[in-house]
Enzyme design. Sequence first.
Site, PDB file in Angstrom:
ATOM      1  N   GLU A 152       0.876  -1.172   0.000  1.00  0.00           N
ATOM      2  CA  GLU A 152       0.000   0.000   0.000  1.00  0.00           C
ATOM      3  C   GLU A 152       0.910   1.217   0.000  1.00  0.00           C
ATOM      4  O   GLU A 152       1.614   1.471   0.980  1.00  0.00           O
ATOM      5  CB  GLU A 152      -0.840  -0.019   1.268  1.00  0.00           C
ATOM      6  CG  GLU A 152      -2.333  -0.025   1.151  1.00  0.00           C
ATOM      7  CD  GLU A 152      -2.973   0.002  -0.213  1.00  0.00           C
ATOM      8  OE1 GLU A 152      -3.224  -1.087  -0.766  1.00  0.00           O
ATOM      9  OE2 GLU A 152      -3.264   1.091  -0.733  1.00  0.00           O
ATOM     10  N   CYS A 184       4.479  -2.235  -8.552  1.00  0.00           N
ATOM     11  CA  CYS A 184       3.130  -1.887  -8.103  1.00  0.00           C
ATOM     12  C   CYS A 184       3.141  -0.671  -7.168  1.00  0.00           C
ATOM     13  O   CYS A 184       3.367   0.435  -7.636  1.00  0.00           O
ATOM     14  CB  CYS A 184       2.482  -3.121  -7.482  1.00  0.00           C
ATOM     15  SG  CYS A 184       0.690  -3.051  -7.523  1.00  0.00           S
ATOM     16  N   ILE A 229      -2.403  -6.799  -9.124  1.00  0.00           N
ATOM     17  CA  ILE A 229      -3.251  -6.801  -7.924  1.00  0.00           C
ATOM     18  C   ILE A 229      -3.553  -5.361  -7.531  1.00  0.00           C
ATOM     19  O   ILE A 229      -2.651  -4.633  -7.120  1.00  0.00           O
ATOM     20  CB  ILE A 229      -2.568  -7.533  -6.743  1.00  0.00           C
ATOM     21  CG1 ILE A 229      -2.215  -8.975  -7.138  1.00  0.00           C
ATOM     22  CG2 ILE A 229      -3.471  -7.524  -5.502  1.00  0.00           C
ATOM     23  CD1 ILE A 229      -1.334  -9.698  -6.134  1.00  0.00           C
ATOM     24  N   HIS A 270       3.365  -7.661 -10.704  1.00  0.00           N
ATOM     25  CA  HIS A 270       4.247  -8.302  -9.726  1.00  0.00           C
ATOM     26  C   HIS A 270       5.023  -9.463 -10.345  1.00  0.00           C
ATOM     27  O   HIS A 270       4.552 -10.601 -10.285  1.00  0.00           O
ATOM     28  CB  HIS A 270       3.409  -8.884  -8.574  1.00  0.00           C
ATOM     29  CG  HIS A 270       2.745  -7.859  -7.732  1.00  0.00           C
ATOM     30  ND1 HIS A 270       3.330  -7.328  -6.610  1.00  0.00           N
ATOM     31  CD2 HIS A 270       1.537  -7.264  -7.846  1.00  0.00           C
ATOM     32  CE1 HIS A 270       2.513  -6.455  -6.060  1.00  0.00           C
ATOM     33  NE2 HIS A 270       1.418  -6.398  -6.785  1.00  0.00           N
ATOM     34  N   GLU A 301       7.498 -10.812  -9.108  1.00  0.00           N
ATOM     35  CA  GLU A 301       7.960 -11.658  -7.989  1.00  0.00           C
ATOM     36  C   GLU A 301       6.919 -12.699  -7.588  1.00  0.00           C
ATOM     37  O   GLU A 301       7.220 -13.592  -6.799  1.00  0.00           O
ATOM     38  CB  GLU A 301       8.387 -10.785  -6.800  1.00  0.00           C
ATOM     39  CG  GLU A 301       7.264 -10.171  -5.963  1.00  0.00           C
ATOM     40  CD  GLU A 301       6.586  -8.962  -6.614  1.00  0.00           C
ATOM     41  OE1 GLU A 301       6.884  -8.641  -7.780  1.00  0.00           O
ATOM     42  OE2 GLU A 301       5.730  -8.352  -5.947  1.00  0.00           O
TER      43      GLU A 301
HETATM   44  N1  GLN Z   1      -3.271  -0.325  -4.685  1.00  0.00           N
HETATM   45  C1  GLN Z   1      -1.998  -0.240  -4.053  1.00  0.00           C
HETATM   46  C2  GLN Z   1      -1.577   1.213  -3.806  1.00  0.00           C
HETATM   47  O1  GLN Z   1      -2.261   2.097  -4.169  1.00  0.00           O
HETATM   48  C3  GLN Z   1      -0.941  -0.950  -4.893  1.00  0.00           C
HETATM   49  C4  GLN Z   1      -1.275  -2.409  -4.951  1.00  0.00           C
HETATM   50  C5  GLN Z   1      -0.088  -3.318  -4.921  1.00  0.00           C
HETATM   51  O2  GLN Z   1       1.058  -2.928  -4.662  1.00  0.00           O
HETATM   52  N2  GLN Z   1      -0.350  -4.598  -5.133  1.00  0.00           N
HETATM   53  O3  GLN Z   1      -0.560   1.439  -3.238  1.00  0.00           O
END
Ligand code: GLN
Length: 191
Positions: free
Chosen positions: A48, A79, A133, A169, A171
Amino acid sequence: MRIGILAVQGAFAEHEQMLESLGAEHFQIRQKKDLNVPFDGLILPGGESTVMGKLLRELDLFEPLNLLIKKGFPVFGTCAGLLLLAQKISNDDRTYFGSMALTAKRNAYGRQLGSFEANAEFKDVGNVPMIFIRAPYIEEVLDNTQILSKVDRNIVAAKQGNQLVTAFHPELTNNTSVHEHFLKIVMEHKS
Ligand code: GLN
């Protein structure tokens, strides 16, 4: 070659496994003193971005990492890690390191497409499996940021200098090629 993985929140363990399988030395960055031993590259994992941004400040990690990144230190953001490096996030007022000349959109695929898999060409790497994700995508690249991959017309990977980002991702798959690509950037920077 030694790679530091930011390990304050999120999917850092999967990056560790990836580097382990490639025989690359790695360590967790959890507090400022972890930065005392020299290292050659940095991974910012998924998680996050808002939480990681807050923890980076609280743990006094933000400034030293910011300095490294601004000096051209090799960094790979996946991400949420991409969001930490983005110069602009179109649907969020917050920015973090802001070191990559691109505009990202957070949670860009909406609720319906919260998570999905794809396969796409990745420049200089080949075809790679991708797991998304609650992912961002890159709406626009600026300056000398290079587009490395697109899925359905959306930019999902980019590079600027020694900074590499993916909206997905790598990984979480068993394909090591994107990490190998990053290790090459690290090696070139080191030599
Ligand atoms: N939605 C997340 C964000 O805003 C990112 C999602 C993730 O790293 N899988 O930070």
